[in-house]
Write a protein that holds these residues in place. Structure first.
Motif, PDB file in Angstrom:
ATOM      1  N   VAL A 112       0.867  -1.182   0.000  1.00 24.45           N
ATOM      2  CA  VAL A 112       0.000   0.000   0.000  1.00 24.45           C
ATOM      3  C   VAL A 112       0.901   1.229   0.000  1.00 24.45           C
ATOM      4  CG1 VAL A 112      -1.787   1.297   1.208  1.00 24.45           C
ATOM      5  CG2 VAL A 112      -1.823  -1.208   1.245  1.00 24.45           C
ATOM      6  N   ARG A 173      -9.053   2.479   1.922  1.00 17.20           N
ATOM      7  CA  ARG A 173      -9.642   1.171   2.198  1.00 17.20           C
ATOM      8  C   ARG A 173      -9.548   0.255   0.979  1.00 17.20           C
ATOM      9  NH1 ARG A 173     -12.976   4.383   5.622  1.00 17.20           N
ATOM     10  NH2 ARG A 173     -13.114   3.477   7.709  1.00 17.20           N
ATOM     11  N   LEU A 176      -5.981  -1.018   0.803  1.00 21.01           N
ATOM     12  CA  LEU A 176      -5.751  -2.074   1.788  1.00 21.01           C
ATOM     13  C   LEU A 176      -6.419  -3.375   1.367  1.00 21.01           C
ATOM     14  CD1 LEU A 176      -6.207  -0.009   5.074  1.00 21.01           C
ATOM     15  CD2 LEU A 176      -4.140  -1.270   4.445  1.00 21.01           C
ATOM     16  N   LEU A 189       3.534  -1.225   4.028  1.00 18.77           N
ATOM     17  CA  LEU A 189       2.785   0.030   4.051  1.00 18.77           C
ATOM     18  C   LEU A 189       3.773   1.190   3.972  1.00 18.77           C
ATOM     19  CD1 LEU A 189       0.362  -0.788   7.030  1.00 18.77           C
ATOM     20  CD2 LEU A 189      -0.028  -1.200   4.595  1.00 18.77           C
ATOM     21  N   ILE A 208      -6.628  -0.253  10.406  1.00 13.41           N
ATOM     22  CA  ILE A 208      -5.423  -1.038  10.110  1.00 13.41           C
ATOM     23  C   ILE A 208      -5.119  -1.998  11.254  1.00 13.41           C
ATOM     24  CG2 ILE A 208      -2.919  -0.879   9.822  1.00 13.41           C
ATOM     25  CD1 ILE A 208      -3.401   1.669   8.194  1.00 13.41           C
ATOM     26  N   THR A 219       3.650  -7.405   8.943  1.00 15.37           N
ATOM     27  CA  THR A 219       3.460  -6.076   8.369  1.00 15.37           C
ATOM     28  C   THR A 219       4.635  -5.172   8.696  1.00 15.37           C
ATOM     29  OG1 THR A 219       1.062  -6.304   8.618  1.00 15.37           O
ATOM     30  CG2 THR A 219       1.916  -4.074   8.270  1.00 15.37           C
TER      31      THR A 219
END
Length: 373
Positions: A112, A173, A176, A189, A208, A219
């Motif tokens: 993202v 959104r 994601l 991210l 998140i 992540t």
């Protein structure tokens, strides 16, 4: 069955993820080897080192944030992991295997970006369908996956809209959802909330965190936003000049910063290296005493002492500024040559002070931290 579990049940075996409870995750983390490893990674741009001898391990299921100012090397590290940049020296491993020669599209990661990078000519539904097509998910299974993911990110009524018809939060959104829908083991991210206003940014932080709990992805988030890092992370790595300055949990990093740079970058810090504040440089050579603003108490000059007053350092000062910020008041108090910051929560009936007022500041000596210069 949760929406995440339903999504996984329709994926091919190669894409399925075994659901685990949070308690199981915590038990397994200590025994599962690192999913991501940077081994002495250096990245040079000509004669400039963007990253120098970076060694870092990330556990499976961990939410790790790389925090630092512009030019610290955080984004370069993420781009090397994503496969958009190649290390000049060193190696990067995923699940124990080197990916130095593996192109980005074969690294099985969801990404993202700050600007979302949605396909502007495709609808929301088609944006989500694209990664499924690339993974070889059959057309018969794609529709149900997309509908479930749209419901999960509260966009089930927006599937036929174009990205330009969405708000910033809605676009985030979609980004994601697109990164998660093919169930990659790793989510990257890059400044994911940088383009949002404060209220929306706080809402998306909660979203998140919720998605991370539900999907359990390893992540890595890159940001320069301190609040974002503290809110989202299991662990924070602070970078400076291409190197790791300190790495720890959010609580430990904030409460026990190792260096002056970390203390000032991750919040505000009062440095107490003046004799009038109770310390001499000779007391702690090579270090500087520090206390956080919220650990300093402000009171009227002649206020009654506290029961633990013998454990406190007490100084007198003059208020130079009072800033009201909703739930907080922030005072700037002049003590001799030093300007100390005091931050307190607003409460009903609380005594307040204005510029020119003489006040007493005190703090527990046990709350002082010694920082490396």
């Amino acid at each position: 069955m949760s929406s995440a579990a339903m999504l996984r049940s329709d994926l091919t075996p190669a894409l399925r993820l075994v659901a685990r409870t949070t308690a199981e995750d915590q038990t397994l983390q200590s025994s599962v080897p690192a999913q991501i490893e940077f081994r002495n990674v250096t990245k040079m741009y000509g004669l400039i080192a963007a990253v120098t001898e970076l060694s870092l391990s990330v556990r499976r299921g961990e939410f790790l944030t790389i925090l630092g100012p512009s030019g610290s090397g955080k984004t370069t590290a993420l781009m090397m992991l994503a496969g958009f940049e190649a290390p000049t020296k060193g190696d990067i491993l995923i699940a124990g295997k080197s990916v130095a020669a593996v192109p980005s599209y074969r690294r099985d990661q969801g990404i993202v970006f700050q600007n979302y990078a949605l396909f502007p000519h495709l609808t929301v539904r088609r944006n989500l369908e694209f990664p499924l097509e690339m993974r070889g998910v059959k057309a018969s299974g794609r529709a149900s996956l997309i509908e479930r993911m749209l419901r999960r990110v509260h966009l089930d009524a927006f599937g036929e809209r174009m990205p330009s018809q969405l708000s910033g939060g809605q676009q985030q959104r979609v980004a994601l959802a697109r990164a998660l829908i093919a169930d990659p083991p790793i989510l990257l991210l890059d400044e994911p909330l940088g383009a949002l206003d404060r209220n929306l940014r706080e809402q998306m932080q909660g979203e998140i965190k919720s998605l991370h709990r539900e999907f359990g992805k390893t992540t890595i988030c890159v940001t320069h936003d301190q609040e974002e890092a503290l809110t989202l992370s299991d662990r924070i790595v602070v970078m400076r000049g291409g190197r790791i300055e300190q790495s720890d949990t959010p609580e430990a990093l904030y409460d026990r910063p190792a260096t002056r740079f970390v203390a000032n970058f991750l919040g505000e810090a009062n440095l107490l290296n003046n004799p009038q504040l109770g310390f001499k440089k000779s007391d702690s050579p090579g270090t500087v005493p520090m206390i956080r603003p919220e650990r300093v108490r402000i009171a009227a000059k002649h206020a009654a002492p506290l029961p633990d007053q013998d454990q406190r350092q007490v100084v007198s000062g003059t208020v130079e500024e009072m800033i009201y910020a909703g739930p907080l008041r922030k005072y700037q108090v002049r003590v001799g040559d030093d300007l100390l910051i005091v931050r307190e929560h607003v409460a009903f009936g609380q005594e307040t002070f204005g510029p020119g007022d003489t006040v007493r500041l005190d703090w527990l000596r046990a709350d002082i931290r010694l920082l490396s210069e």
